[in-house]
Scaffold this motif. Structure first.
Motif, mmCIF file in Angstrom:
data_model
loop_
_atom_site.group_PDB
_atom_site.id
_atom_site.type_symbol
_atom_site.label_atom_id
_atom_site.label_comp_id
_atom_site.label_asym_id
_atom_site.label_seq_id
_atom_site.Cartn_x
_atom_site.Cartn_y
_atom_site.Cartn_z
ATOM 1 N N PRO A 125 7.280 -8.580 -0.454
ATOM 2 C CA PRO A 125 6.796 -8.103 0.838
ATOM 3 C C PRO A 125 7.559 -6.842 1.213
ATOM 4 N N ALA A 126 6.924 -5.947 1.980
ATOM 5 C CA ALA A 126 7.544 -4.669 2.316
ATOM 6 C C ALA A 126 7.611 -4.483 3.821
ATOM 7 N N VAL A 127 8.622 -3.719 4.238
ATOM 8 C CA VAL A 127 8.790 -3.403 5.653
ATOM 9 C C VAL A 127 8.913 -1.895 5.804
ATOM 10 N N GLY A 128 8.061 -1.304 6.647
ATOM 11 C CA GLY A 128 8.093 0.129 6.874
ATOM 12 C C GLY A 128 7.777 0.452 8.319
ATOM 13 N N PHE A 129 7.807 1.735 8.650
ATOM 14 C CA PHE A 129 7.505 2.171 10.013
ATOM 15 C C PHE A 129 6.013 2.461 10.163
ATOM 16 N N SER A 131 4.727 4.502 12.046
ATOM 17 C CA SER A 131 4.536 5.939 12.256
ATOM 18 C C SER A 131 4.558 6.733 10.960
ATOM 19 N N CYS A 132 4.894 6.082 9.853
ATOM 20 C CA CYS A 132 5.041 6.776 8.566
ATOM 21 C C CYS A 132 3.708 6.823 7.823
ATOM 22 N N ASP A 133 3.153 8.029 7.676
ATOM 23 C CA ASP A 133 1.914 8.186 6.917
ATOM 24 C C ASP A 133 2.095 7.662 5.501
ATOM 25 N N ALA A 134 1.026 7.192 4.917
ATOM 26 C CA ALA A 134 0.990 6.577 3.578
ATOM 27 C C ALA A 134 1.518 5.155 3.628
ATOM 28 N N VAL A 135 2.715 4.967 4.152
ATOM 29 C CA VAL A 135 3.255 3.615 4.295
ATOM 30 C C VAL A 135 2.344 2.792 5.197
ATOM 31 N N ASN A 136 1.919 3.383 6.300
ATOM 32 C CA ASN A 136 1.076 2.638 7.239
ATOM 33 C C ASN A 136 -0.348 2.436 6.728
ATOM 34 N N GLU A 137 -0.682 3.085 5.607
ATOM 35 C CA GLU A 137 -1.999 2.887 5.003
ATOM 36 C C GLU A 137 -1.961 1.861 3.876
ATOM 37 N N ILE A 138 -0.758 1.532 3.410
ATOM 38 C CA ILE A 138 -0.629 0.630 2.261
ATOM 39 C C ILE A 138 -0.140 -0.754 2.672
ATOM 40 N N ILE A 139 0.888 -0.821 3.509
ATOM 41 C CA ILE A 139 1.337 -2.125 4.006
ATOM 42 C C ILE A 139 0.334 -2.616 5.044
ATOM 43 N N ARG A 140 -0.195 -3.804 4.843
ATOM 44 C CA ARG A 140 -1.052 -4.409 5.868
ATOM 45 C C ARG A 140 -0.170 -5.264 6.756
ATOM 46 N N ASP A 141 -0.018 -4.846 8.005
ATOM 47 C CA ASP A 141 0.898 -5.509 8.925
ATOM 48 C C ASP A 141 0.576 -6.996 9.063
ATOM 49 N N GLU A 142 1.616 -7.805 8.869
ATOM 50 C CA GLU A 142 1.542 -9.263 8.959
ATOM 51 C C GLU A 142 0.721 -9.888 7.838
ATOM 52 N N ARG A 169 7.942 -15.031 3.148
ATOM 53 C CA ARG A 169 8.221 -14.026 2.122
ATOM 54 C C ARG A 169 7.346 -14.247 0.898
ATOM 55 N N LYS A 170 7.232 -15.503 0.499
ATOM 56 C CA LYS A 170 6.436 -15.827 -0.681
ATOM 57 C C LYS A 170 4.960 -15.506 -0.448
ATOM 58 N N LYS A 171 4.452 -15.883 0.720
ATOM 59 C CA LYS A 171 3.042 -15.648 1.050
ATOM 60 C C LYS A 171 2.728 -14.161 1.102
ATOM 61 N N MET A 172 3.563 -13.404 1.787
ATOM 62 C CA MET A 172 3.322 -11.970 1.914
ATOM 63 C C MET A 172 3.536 -11.243 0.594
ATOM 64 N N GLY A 173 4.519 -11.685 -0.184
ATOM 65 C CA GLY A 173 4.757 -11.071 -1.490
ATOM 66 C C GLY A 173 3.566 -11.245 -2.415
ATOM 67 N N HIS A 174 2.985 -12.440 -2.408
ATOM 68 C CA HIS A 174 1.809 -12.681 -3.252
ATOM 69 C C HIS A 174 0.617 -11.864 -2.754
ATOM 70 N N ALA A 175 0.460 -11.756 -1.441
ATOM 71 C CA ALA A 175 -0.620 -10.938 -0.883
ATOM 72 C C ALA A 175 -0.437 -9.473 -1.276
ATOM 73 N N ALA A 176 0.805 -9.012 -1.263
ATOM 74 C CA ALA A 176 1.088 -7.629 -1.653
ATOM 75 C C ALA A 176 0.677 -7.375 -3.097
ATOM 76 N N LYS A 177 1.010 -8.321 -3.967
ATOM 77 C CA LYS A 177 0.657 -8.168 -5.386
ATOM 78 C C LYS A 177 -0.862 -8.079 -5.560
ATOM 79 N N LEU A 178 -1.589 -8.939 -4.874
ATOM 80 C CA LEU A 178 -3.050 -8.924 -4.978
ATOM 81 C C LEU A 178 -3.636 -7.617 -4.437
ATOM 82 N N GLU A 179 -3.068 -7.123 -3.342
ATOM 83 C CA GLU A 179 -3.613 -5.903 -2.747
ATOM 84 C C GLU A 179 -3.361 -4.672 -3.618
ATOM 85 N N MET A 180 -2.307 -4.697 -4.426
ATOM 86 C CA MET A 180 -2.021 -3.551 -5.281
ATOM 87 C C MET A 180 -2.979 -3.450 -6.464
ATOM 88 N N GLU A 181 -3.804 -4.479 -6.672
ATOM 89 C CA GLU A 181 -4.815 -4.398 -7.726
ATOM 90 C C GLU A 181 -5.815 -3.272 -7.431
#
Length: 205
Positions: A125-129, A131-142, A169-181
């Motif tokens: 799982p990732a944590v970003g701001f 207000s940060c372009d690119a980061v706010n387009e890739i991390i899906r909040d919550e 952490r486990k749930k969000m980490g797995h969601a992150a992996k799926l979204e990077m497909e």
């Protein structure tokens, strides 16, 4: 057109019970863009509450080294010399991802955030701001992590939610992996091929 992101066959287990847990930041050590000092300050707000957590920076100061000295001095001032580590560079970044629990990206701006997408593809799982372009387009909040308001206090609150909850952490980490497909090399190259074919067709008309 996005960058292609490696699709790892192995997946991190950020919900795993460990003697020590790790937050990582993989980036150059730069003040204005990457802002590791903000992450150190945020971590200092949580250090006593979570004594079994450490913070690791993977990357170096590309300048004259004065900023990295500032960071080291800050760590000492906050009494975190045994909790915050500057690891330098590695040729096996996947192992770093697989043995960590949270990926932190406190950047003020990004072009794409390749290290972040690689870490998410590895199951972190990732944590970003927000207000940060690119980061706010890739991390899906919550969903695949948290997007926070600016400042170390808000960043610390997002980290706290993940540090306190291994199942989250486990749930969000797995969601992150799926979204990077979405950024798999095959899909990205296919989009490039479609674009180039369209351009060729338009030129022939």
């Amino acid at each position: 057109m996005p960058n292609a992101v490696p699709q790892y066959s192995k997946e991190a287990d950020p919900g795993k019970e460990r003697t020590r847990h790790t937050i990582i930041d993989v980036a150059r050590l730069t003040r204005e863009q990457k802002q590791p000092h903000v992450l150190i300050t945020a971590f200092s707000l949580l250090a006593k509450e979570f004594p079994d957590w450490d913070l690791e920076f993977w990357g170096v100061d590309p300048g004259d080294g004065s900023y990295q000295k500032y960071l080291s001095d800050l760590v000492g001032k906050l009494g975190l010399n045994d909790r915050v580590f500057f690891r330098g560079v590695t040729t096996d970044v996947l192992s770093v991802y697989l043995n960590s629990d949270i990926f932190a990206i406190p950047s003020s701006f990004e072009g794409f955030g390749l290290a972040m997408t690689e870490a998410m593809s590895a199951g972190l799982p990732a944590v970003g701001f927000k207000s940060c372009d690119a980061v706010n387009e890739i991390i899906r909040d919550e969903v695949s992590g948290f997007l926070t308001d600016d400042g170390p206090e808000a960043y610390a609150e997002a980290l706290r939610k993940l540090m306190a909850d291994p199942m989250l952490r486990k749930k969000m980490g797995h969601a992150a992996k799926l979204e990077m497909e979405e950024f798999s090399p095959e899909r990205v190259w296919d989009e490039w091929e479609k674009l180039l074919s369209k351009l060729v067709q338009n030129k022939k008309q």
